[in-house]
Design a protein around this motif. Structure first.
Motif, PDB file in Angstrom:
ATOM      1  N   VAL A  22     -18.122  32.961 -55.776  1.00 53.68           N
ATOM      2  CA  VAL A  22     -18.217  33.311 -54.362  1.00 53.68           C
ATOM      3  C   VAL A  22     -17.964  32.082 -53.508  1.00 53.68           C
ATOM      4  O   VAL A  22     -17.207  32.118 -52.536  1.00 53.68           O
ATOM      5  CB  VAL A  22     -19.590  33.951 -54.026  1.00 53.68           C
ATOM      6  N   ARG A  23     -18.576  30.954 -53.866  1.00 56.54           N
ATOM      7  CA  ARG A  23     -18.384  29.718 -53.087  1.00 56.54           C
ATOM      8  C   ARG A  23     -16.942  29.241 -53.149  1.00 56.54           C
ATOM      9  O   ARG A  23     -16.382  28.825 -52.135  1.00 56.54           O
ATOM     10  CB  ARG A  23     -19.313  28.597 -53.581  1.00 56.54           C
ATOM     11  N   LEU A  24     -16.327  29.304 -54.318  1.00 58.12           N
ATOM     12  CA  LEU A  24     -14.926  28.898 -54.453  1.00 58.12           C
ATOM     13  C   LEU A  24     -14.027  29.745 -53.558  1.00 58.12           C
ATOM     14  O   LEU A  24     -13.112  29.236 -52.931  1.00 58.12           O
ATOM     15  CB  LEU A  24     -14.465  29.027 -55.910  1.00 58.12           C
ATOM     16  N   GLY A  66      -9.432  28.854 -47.688  1.00 58.47           N
ATOM     17  CA  GLY A  66     -10.736  29.473 -47.437  1.00 58.47           C
ATOM     18  C   GLY A  66     -11.042  29.558 -45.958  1.00 58.47           C
ATOM     19  O   GLY A  66     -11.554  30.579 -45.471  1.00 58.47           O
ATOM     20  N   LEU A  67     -10.706  28.517 -45.218  1.00 57.82           N
ATOM     21  CA  LEU A  67     -10.916  28.522 -43.768  1.00 57.82           C
ATOM     22  C   LEU A  67     -10.058  29.600 -43.115  1.00 57.82           C
ATOM     23  O   LEU A  67     -10.536  30.365 -42.271  1.00 57.82           O
ATOM     24  CB  LEU A  67     -10.592  27.146 -43.178  1.00 57.82           C
ATOM     25  N   LEU A  68      -8.796  29.692 -43.526  1.00 55.51           N
ATOM     26  CA  LEU A  68      -7.909  30.709 -42.969  1.00 55.51           C
ATOM     27  C   LEU A  68      -8.433  32.111 -43.266  1.00 55.51           C
ATOM     28  O   LEU A  68      -8.460  32.973 -42.378  1.00 55.51           O
ATOM     29  CB  LEU A  68      -6.489  30.551 -43.517  1.00 55.51           C
ATOM     30  N   MET A  69      -8.859  32.366 -44.496  1.00 59.11           N
ATOM     31  CA  MET A  69      -9.386  33.689 -44.841  1.00 59.11           C
ATOM     32  C   MET A  69     -10.605  34.027 -43.991  1.00 59.11           C
ATOM     33  O   MET A  69     -10.773  35.171 -43.569  1.00 59.11           O
ATOM     34  CB  MET A  69      -9.718  33.764 -46.336  1.00 59.11           C
ATOM     35  N   ASN A  70     -11.446  33.046 -43.721  1.00 60.55           N
ATOM     36  CA  ASN A  70     -12.612  33.280 -42.867  1.00 60.55           C
ATOM     37  C   ASN A  70     -12.194  33.591 -41.433  1.00 60.55           C
ATOM     38  O   ASN A  70     -12.764  34.474 -40.788  1.00 60.55           O
ATOM     39  CB  ASN A  70     -13.561  32.077 -42.913  1.00 60.55           C
ATOM     40  N   THR A 148      -4.347  41.191 -47.533  1.00 63.96           N
ATOM     41  CA  THR A 148      -4.645  42.518 -46.989  1.00 63.96           C
ATOM     42  C   THR A 148      -5.996  42.482 -46.301  1.00 63.96           C
ATOM     43  O   THR A 148      -6.826  41.598 -46.557  1.00 63.96           O
ATOM     44  CB  THR A 148      -4.697  43.586 -48.097  1.00 63.96           C
ATOM     45  N   LYS A 149      -6.209  43.458 -45.456  1.00 61.86           N
ATOM     46  CA  LYS A 149      -7.516  43.585 -44.807  1.00 61.86           C
ATOM     47  C   LYS A 149      -8.593  43.839 -45.859  1.00 61.86           C
ATOM     48  O   LYS A 149      -9.725  43.396 -45.694  1.00 61.86           O
ATOM     49  CB  LYS A 149      -7.483  44.694 -43.756  1.00 61.86           C
ATOM     50  N   MET A 150      -8.239  44.521 -46.923  1.00 65.75           N
ATOM     51  CA  MET A 150      -9.217  44.790 -47.979  1.00 65.75           C
ATOM     52  C   MET A 150      -9.643  43.493 -48.665  1.00 65.75           C
ATOM     53  O   MET A 150     -10.829  43.297 -48.940  1.00 65.75           O
ATOM     54  CB  MET A 150      -8.656  45.779 -49.002  1.00 65.75           C
ATOM     55  N   LYS A 151      -8.702  42.597 -48.946  1.00 64.05           N
ATOM     56  CA  LYS A 151      -9.067  41.310 -49.558  1.00 64.05           C
ATOM     57  C   LYS A 151      -9.996  40.521 -48.642  1.00 64.05           C
ATOM     58  O   LYS A 151     -10.968  39.915 -49.087  1.00 64.05           O
ATOM     59  CB  LYS A 151      -7.821  40.469 -49.862  1.00 64.05           C
ATOM     60  N   VAL A 152      -9.691  40.533 -47.358  1.00 64.48           N
ATOM     61  CA  VAL A 152     -10.519  39.822 -46.392  1.00 64.48           C
ATOM     62  C   VAL A 152     -11.895  40.479 -46.308  1.00 64.48           C
ATOM     63  O   VAL A 152     -12.922  39.797 -46.291  1.00 64.48           O
ATOM     64  CB  VAL A 152      -9.826  39.754 -45.010  1.00 64.48           C
ATOM     65  N   LEU A 153     -11.933  41.812 -46.310  1.00 63.99           N
ATOM     66  CA  LEU A 153     -13.209  42.521 -46.269  1.00 63.99           C
ATOM     67  C   LEU A 153     -14.014  42.270 -47.538  1.00 63.99           C
ATOM     68  O   LEU A 153     -15.241  42.128 -47.484  1.00 63.99           O
ATOM     69  CB  LEU A 153     -12.974  44.023 -46.059  1.00 63.99           C
ATOM     70  N   GLU A 154     -13.359  42.192 -48.666  1.00 66.40           N
ATOM     71  CA  GLU A 154     -14.053  41.870 -49.917  1.00 66.40           C
ATOM     72  C   GLU A 154     -14.704  40.495 -49.830  1.00 66.40           C
ATOM     73  O   GLU A 154     -15.830  40.297 -50.301  1.00 66.40           O
ATOM     74  CB  GLU A 154     -13.088  41.938 -51.101  1.00 66.40           C
ATOM     75  N   MET A 155     -13.995  39.539 -49.214  1.00 69.85           N
ATOM     76  CA  MET A 155     -14.569  38.208 -49.033  1.00 69.85           C
ATOM     77  C   MET A 155     -15.790  38.266 -48.110  1.00 69.85           C
ATOM     78  O   MET A 155     -16.822  37.665 -48.389  1.00 69.85           O
ATOM     79  CB  MET A 155     -13.524  37.248 -48.481  1.00 69.85           C
ATOM     80  N   ALA A 157     -17.732  40.796 -47.617  1.00 69.93           N
ATOM     81  CA  ALA A 157     -18.800  41.458 -48.367  1.00 69.93           C
ATOM     82  C   ALA A 157     -19.472  40.489 -49.334  1.00 69.93           C
ATOM     83  O   ALA A 157     -20.705  40.501 -49.473  1.00 69.93           O
ATOM     84  CB  ALA A 157     -18.248  42.671 -49.105  1.00 69.93           C
ATOM     85  N   LYS A 158     -18.691  39.632 -49.980  1.00 68.18           N
ATOM     86  CA  LYS A 158     -19.272  38.648 -50.896  1.00 68.18           C
ATOM     87  C   LYS A 158     -20.180  37.682 -50.150  1.00 68.18           C
ATOM     88  O   LYS A 158     -21.247  37.315 -50.639  1.00 68.18           O
ATOM     89  CB  LYS A 158     -18.177  37.886 -51.632  1.00 68.18           C
ATOM     90  N   ILE A 159     -19.756  37.261 -48.961  1.00 68.64           N
ATOM     91  CA  ILE A 159     -20.583  36.356 -48.158  1.00 68.64           C
ATOM     92  C   ILE A 159     -21.917  37.020 -47.832  1.00 68.64           C
ATOM     93  O   ILE A 159     -22.971  36.389 -47.877  1.00 68.64           O
ATOM     94  CB  ILE A 159     -19.845  35.953 -46.859  1.00 68.64           C
ATOM     95  N   LYS A 160     -21.869  38.318 -47.514  1.00 65.53           N
ATOM     96  CA  LYS A 160     -23.072  39.077 -47.141  1.00 65.53           C
ATOM     97  C   LYS A 160     -23.805  39.640 -48.359  1.00 65.53           C
ATOM     98  O   LYS A 160     -24.795  40.347 -48.208  1.00 65.53           O
ATOM     99  CB  LYS A 160     -22.706  40.221 -46.187  1.00 65.53           C
ATOM    100  N   ASP A 161     -23.302  39.362 -49.565  1.00 65.61           N
ATOM    101  CA  ASP A 161     -23.877  39.838 -50.819  1.00 65.61           C
ATOM    102  C   ASP A 161     -23.999  41.358 -50.840  1.00 65.61           C
ATOM    103  O   ASP A 161     -25.062  41.923 -51.104  1.00 65.61           O
ATOM    104  CB  ASP A 161     -25.236  39.176 -51.080  1.00 65.61           C
TER     105      ASP A 161
END
Length: 194
Positions: A22-24, A66-70, A148-155, A157-161
């Motif tokens: 998750v951190r990576l 990682g910054l861009l994805m955020n 994709t928006k799904m990949k970004v949303l998955e990220m 979701a991982k941040i929010k556990d």
């Protein structure tokens, strides 16, 4: 890692690995993928191929993916557009301030402009009808092409556990985005009738 871990720690290893993954992903934009299950070998895969990462030779590779994805996540959550002020609020929470060089990401304004806007990962434009002029960020053409928006949303979701479906409206939009992208690819790969 499995060979190095002590016997009492081996039970904890899957959770340690999950948290590290998750951190990576969140910080560096890297996914850990199993390459060979028999040898338990893994590879780090870049979520987006930013040209500045690893291709500058002697220049230090900065974890900008990682910054861009955020940032793409902020834009997505804010209704597919985020004001400049909203982006800077987010960056400030991360400890990134305009004019102040960050140890991992460099000078944030330069990173936004040169690494994200100029190569078209982000679009930066004036908010229509704003007086005085205000500016906003949107996903650029390269972001739409490379993630994709799904990949970004998955990220997110991982941040929010949690899982992506925990954000119903965003999840529905991400599913629509996936279907649209699949529809654009399908005609090109469909066999032609003679």
């Amino acid at each position: 890692m499995v060979k190095v871990a002590k016997k009492k720690d081996k039970k904890k290893l899957p959770e340690i690995l999950r948290r590290a993954c998750v951190r990576l992903e969140v910080v560096y934009g890297l996914e850990l993928k199993e390459v060979d299950s028999s040898n338990r070998s893994y590879a780090l895969i870049n979520m987006l191929g930013l040209p500045s990462e690893g291709s500058q030779g002697t220049e230090r590779s900065e974890p900008k993916t990682g910054l861009l994805m955020n940032i793409l996540g902020v834009i997505f959550v804010k209704g597919n557009r985020a004001t400049e002020e909203e982006i800077w609020e987010f960056l400030n929470v991360l400890g990134l301030y305009a004019g102040r060089k960050h140890i991992l990401f460099g000078e944030p304004k330069k990173t936004l402009t040169e690494d994200f806007v100029q190569p078209n990962y982000l679009e930066y434009r004036q908010v229509p009808g704003s007086d005085p002029p205000r500016y906003e960020f949107l996903w650029g053409p390269r972001a739409h092409a490379e993630t994709t928006k799904m990949k970004v949303l998955e990220m997110i979701a991982k941040i929010k556990d949690t899982v992506p479906s925990a954000f119903p409206s965003l999840y529905e939009e991400a599913l629509r985005d996936e279907k649209e992208k699949a529809g654009l690819r399908a005609p090109a790969s469909a066999p032609s009738k003679a």
